[in-house]
Design a protein around this motif. Structure first.
Motif, PDB file in Angstrom:
ATOM      1  N   GLY A 170     -14.390  85.957  13.275  1.00  0.00           N
ATOM      2  CA  GLY A 170     -14.665  85.025  12.050  1.00  0.00           C
ATOM      3  C   GLY A 170     -14.891  86.297  10.954  1.00  0.00           C
ATOM      4  N   SER A 171     -15.555  87.322  11.215  1.00  0.00           N
ATOM      5  CA  SER A 171     -15.881  88.251  10.061  1.00  0.00           C
ATOM      6  C   SER A 171     -14.625  88.623   9.648  1.00  0.00           C
ATOM      7  CB  SER A 171     -16.874  89.486  10.911  1.00  0.00           C
ATOM      8  OG  SER A 171     -18.105  88.829  11.114  1.00  0.00           O
ATOM      9  N   ILE A 176     -12.082  77.899   5.005  1.00  0.00           N
ATOM     10  CA  ILE A 176     -13.371  78.441   4.719  1.00  0.00           C
ATOM     11  C   ILE A 176     -13.489  79.898   4.825  1.00  0.00           C
ATOM     12  CG2 ILE A 176     -16.180  77.961   4.825  1.00  0.00           C
ATOM     13  CD1 ILE A 176     -15.106  75.795   6.964  1.00  0.00           C
ATOM     14  N   THR A 181     -10.037  87.568  17.894  1.00  0.00           N
ATOM     15  CA  THR A 181     -10.478  88.204  19.064  1.00  0.00           C
ATOM     16  C   THR A 181     -11.664  87.917  19.784  1.00  0.00           C
ATOM     17  OG1 THR A 181     -11.556  89.972  18.012  1.00  0.00           O
ATOM     18  CG2 THR A 181      -9.236  90.435  18.340  1.00  0.00           C
ATOM     19  N   THR A 182     -12.560  86.891  18.966  1.00  0.00           N
ATOM     20  CA  THR A 182     -13.474  86.433  19.611  1.00  0.00           C
ATOM     21  C   THR A 182     -13.129  84.740  19.931  1.00  0.00           C
ATOM     22  OG1 THR A 182     -14.415  85.292  17.560  1.00  0.00           O
ATOM     23  CG2 THR A 182     -15.093  87.430  18.268  1.00  0.00           C
ATOM     24  N   THR A 210     -12.390  91.738  25.997  1.00  0.00           N
ATOM     25  CA  THR A 210     -13.332  92.655  25.806  1.00  0.00           C
ATOM     26  C   THR A 210     -14.529  92.348  25.029  1.00  0.00           C
ATOM     27  OG1 THR A 210     -11.926  93.428  23.994  1.00  0.00           O
ATOM     28  CG2 THR A 210     -11.609  94.743  26.015  1.00  0.00           C
ATOM     29  N   THR A 239      -9.255  77.103   9.832  1.00  0.00           N
ATOM     30  CA  THR A 239     -10.108  76.622   8.700  1.00  0.00           C
ATOM     31  C   THR A 239      -9.746  77.147   7.271  1.00  0.00           C
ATOM     32  OG1 THR A 239     -12.242  78.002   8.497  1.00  0.00           O
ATOM     33  CG2 THR A 239     -12.067  76.395  10.335  1.00  0.00           C
ATOM     34  N   ASP A 281     -12.530  94.840  11.708  1.00  0.00           N
ATOM     35  CA  ASP A 281     -13.776  95.604  11.712  1.00  0.00           C
ATOM     36  C   ASP A 281     -13.714  96.885  12.658  1.00  0.00           C
ATOM     37  OD1 ASP A 281     -15.591  95.030  14.327  1.00  0.00           O
ATOM     38  OD2 ASP A 281     -14.933  92.878  13.544  1.00  0.00           O
TER      39      ASP A 281
HETATM   40  N1  NAD Z   1     -14.542  80.572   8.384  1.00  0.00           N
HETATM   41  C1  NAD Z   1     -15.004  79.585   9.315  1.00  0.00           C
HETATM   42  O1  NAD Z   1     -14.392  78.657   9.446  1.00  0.00           O
HETATM   43  C2  NAD Z   1     -16.265  80.114   9.988  1.00  0.00           C
HETATM   44  C3  NAD Z   1     -16.585  79.356  10.968  1.00  0.00           C
HETATM   45  C4  NAD Z   1     -17.697  79.722  11.569  1.00  0.00           C
HETATM   46  C5  NAD Z   1     -18.358  80.939  11.597  1.00  0.00           C
HETATM   47  N2  NAD Z   1     -17.606  81.839  10.679  1.00  0.00           N
HETATM   48  C6  NAD Z   1     -18.160  83.151  10.274  1.00  0.00           C
HETATM   49  O2  NAD Z   1     -17.606  83.867  11.061  1.00  0.00           O
HETATM   50  C7  NAD Z   1     -18.379  85.088  11.553  1.00  0.00           C
HETATM   51  C8  NAD Z   1     -18.769  85.311  12.950  1.00  0.00           C
HETATM   52  O3  NAD Z   1     -17.555  85.824  13.656  1.00  0.00           O
HETATM   53  P1  NAD Z   1     -17.394  85.714  15.193  1.00  0.00           P
HETATM   54  O4  NAD Z   1     -18.650  85.048  15.917  1.00  0.00           O
HETATM   55  O5  NAD Z   1     -16.123  85.510  15.618  1.00  0.00           O
HETATM   56  O6  NAD Z   1     -17.904  87.377  15.467  1.00  0.00           O
HETATM   57  P2  NAD Z   1     -17.634  88.510  14.538  1.00  0.00           P
HETATM   58  O7  NAD Z   1     -16.308  88.644  14.093  1.00  0.00           O
HETATM   59  O8  NAD Z   1     -18.789  88.736  13.709  1.00  0.00           O
HETATM   60  O9  NAD Z   1     -17.577  89.741  15.766  1.00  0.00           O
HETATM   61  C9  NAD Z   1     -18.748  89.977  16.605  1.00  0.00           C
HETATM   62  C10 NAD Z   1     -18.802  91.215  17.072  1.00  0.00           C
HETATM   63  O10 NAD Z   1     -17.977  91.330  18.193  1.00  0.00           O
HETATM   64  C11 NAD Z   1     -17.140  92.291  18.027  1.00  0.00           C
HETATM   65  N3  NAD Z   1     -15.978  91.854  18.702  1.00  0.00           N
HETATM   66  C12 NAD Z   1     -15.129  90.911  18.203  1.00  0.00           C
HETATM   67  N4  NAD Z   1     -14.166  90.645  19.014  1.00  0.00           N
HETATM   68  C13 NAD Z   1     -13.953  91.571  19.947  1.00  0.00           C
HETATM   69  C14 NAD Z   1     -13.355  91.968  21.088  1.00  0.00           C
HETATM   70  N5  NAD Z   1     -12.315  91.295  21.779  1.00  0.00           N
HETATM   71  N6  NAD Z   1     -13.815  93.123  21.888  1.00  0.00           N
HETATM   72  C15 NAD Z   1     -14.897  93.681  21.518  1.00  0.00           C
HETATM   73  N7  NAD Z   1     -15.648  93.355  20.483  1.00  0.00           N
HETATM   74  C16 NAD Z   1     -15.243  92.255  19.897  1.00  0.00           C
HETATM   75  C17 NAD Z   1     -17.004  92.669  16.544  1.00  0.00           C
HETATM   76  O11 NAD Z   1     -16.670  94.026  16.385  1.00  0.00           O
HETATM   77  C18 NAD Z   1     -18.607  92.368  16.153  1.00  0.00           C
HETATM   78  O12 NAD Z   1     -19.265  93.451  16.604  1.00  0.00           O
HETATM   79  C19 NAD Z   1     -19.816  84.789  10.616  1.00  0.00           C
HETATM   80  O13 NAD Z   1     -19.848  85.361   9.490  1.00  0.00           O
HETATM   81  C20 NAD Z   1     -19.602  83.463  10.448  1.00  0.00           C
HETATM   82  O14 NAD Z   1     -20.590  82.936   9.496  1.00  0.00           O
HETATM   83  C21 NAD Z   1     -16.618  81.358   9.757  1.00  0.00           C
END
Ligand code: NAD
Ligand code: ZN
Length: 435
Positions: A113-114, A169, A158-159, A202, A167, A53
């Protein structure tokens, strides 16, 4: 008819004796993301699409991952158009990009996750016929199963949160219906999870806090889920990825909670602390391995409408162009009250979880209050809003949120107690303000 021993074992009313466990291959550790070119070369990959993203692209990690594939003769291209919390529209755009620029031999998701969920949908639709709605869970979509094998998917989180790298899903918002739903099938599971804590340094504090609450709820919900052996026995073809609490998922959940106890507050307050980031990355992976098999329940069911019906809340650390309640935040807001509600189903597990999360826990007082108390203390410390009221909902929204939560029957089936509309309303009402 008299039941013989052999028919008793296959009758669908016999209590379940089987649970399942699935997980991808895993490479963990600082620097592990430098080896993805080699890893892909083991699958005879010539062309790989890196999915990310814009926020993660700005860190430079996705391009670096793409660049080092060249040494292995792999042509790589970066797609940085994943939407933060994917929508049906954003997934269609990504799928179209992959179909137009493909065929791709493999996908590499670098992001939270996105990005990982976007790559799962792209991989599914680039290898299978039909369109997105065919595969989305019923009743929103048709819930079709993929007929073809997918290409290898390497997931590089990266989160420190979702566990999506392990998973089956993909979560998305269907914009026209204002509903969050998903696609769920074992073939969506990444082939290889590469967890490199250096990529998580980060993450902004707001993202660390929200995604960390997602880890915590994955661990707690799978730990307190309805036990696998309390279900009716399934036939082989009826088995679902979420089979209820079981000894293997429990082990991952407990370990994840211990890591969170040591490092969650530190990772939010001191993002540069590599040890805390490493613990959080492990905690996310462990919780993913647990909940990805056992399942989640009430807080996740409530989170779908809380995120899907957002009004005007704009959290720190996330793109400011659209209102959103991030997934982990949405999940956490009803967690204290949900675990008060589930306490009686397994008191010892709720107390044990509170102890794991706070080794110096004061155990005097009502044991029902222990876990809610540990959770609200943590949420205050790391800057999570004070309940669903603080993200824009009031008493007048409760019925609407209940309606949305009860639509998540796939998740509520894993709750350790039946959840009626009145129960859900009580949990949501008590979650308007938590402290
Ligand atoms: N598939 C699954 O098993 C599962 C489980 C739980 C949630 N999800 C989904 O995952 C999504 C949420 O994912 P998330 O919480 O990982 O966050 P995300 O992927 O939505 O990222 C959140 C924000 O953090 C930024 N970011 C991410 N890593 C970064 C880094 N290392 N440095 C700087 N910025 C960074 C991104 O650009 C974004 O703006 C939701 O859509 C949720 O429904 C999926
Ligand atoms: Zn989650």
């Amino acid at each position: 008819m008299t039941r013989t021993a052999s028919t008793a074992l296959t009758t669908p009313t016999h209590p379940e004796t089987v649970f399942t466990y699935g997980a991808p291959a895993l490479k963990y550790g600082a620097g592990s993301s430098d080896e993805i070119g080699f890893d892909l070369s083991q699958y005879d990959v010539r062309r790989a699409l890196v999915v990310t993203d814009p926020g993660v692209a700005a860190t430079g990690h996705p391009q670096r991952v793409a660049d080092q594939m060249a040494q292995f003769g792999i042509e790589a291209r970066v797609f940085d158009g994943s939407h933060v919390e994917p929508t049906d529209d954003s997934l269609r755009e990504a799928i179209e990009f992959a179909r137009e620029t493909g065929p791709w031999d493999a996908y590499v998701a670098v992001g939270g996750g996105s990005a990982i969920d976007t790559a799962k949908a792209v991989n599914l639709l680039a290898t299978n016929p039909g369109e997105l709605m065919d595969y989305i869970n019923v009743p929103v979509g048709k819930g079709a199963a993929p007929v073809n094998a997918l290409r290898p998917l390497v997931a590089v989180p990266t989160t420190t949160g979702t566990g999506s790298e392990s998973t089956t899903i993909c979560v998305l918002d269907v914009l026209s219906l204002k509903v969050k739903t998903g696609i769920s099938h074992p073939r969506l599971r990444p082939t290889l999870a590469v967890v490199d804590p250096l990529l998580t340094l980060t993450q902004p504090p707001g993202v660390t806090a929200a995604s960390g609450m997602d880890i915590l709820c994955h661990a707690l919900e799978s730990y307190t889920a309805r036990p696998f052996d309390s279900y009716e026995r399934k036939e082989a073809a009826q088995r679902v990825p979420y089979c209820g609490a079981n000894p293997i998922a429990d082990m991952w959940a407990e370990k994840s909670m211990s890591l969170l106890a040591t490092s969650f507050r530190r990772a939010v307050a001191h993002g540069e602390d590599a040890d805390a980031r490493g613990d959080m990355a492990l905690a996310a992976t462990f919780a993913g391995m647990g909940f990805g098999n056992a399942g989640v329940h009430i807080p996740h069911a409530c989170a779908y409408p809380i995120a899907g019906r957002v009004k005007d809340f704009r959290p720190d650390g996330y793109p400011a162009d659209e209102p959103m309640v991030p997934h982990g935040m949405a999940v956490s807001l009803t967690a204290p009250e949900a675990f008060r509600f589930t306490f009686d189903a397994a008191p010892e597990r709720h107390v044990r979880a509170a102890e794991l999360l706070d080794p110096s826990l004061d155990r005097s007082g009502d044991p029902r209050d222990l876990l809610p108390g540990v959770l609200t203390a943590l949420m205050r410390d790391i800057g999570i809003p004070n309940g669903i009221g603080a993200v824009g909902y009031d008493e007048g929204d409760v019925d609407d949120l209940v309606d949305g939560a009860l639509k998540q029957q796939r998740l509520l089936a894993t709750a350790p107690r039946e959840v009626t509309a009145d129960d859900a309303a009580e949990i949501l009402r008590a979650s308007l303000s938590l402290w």
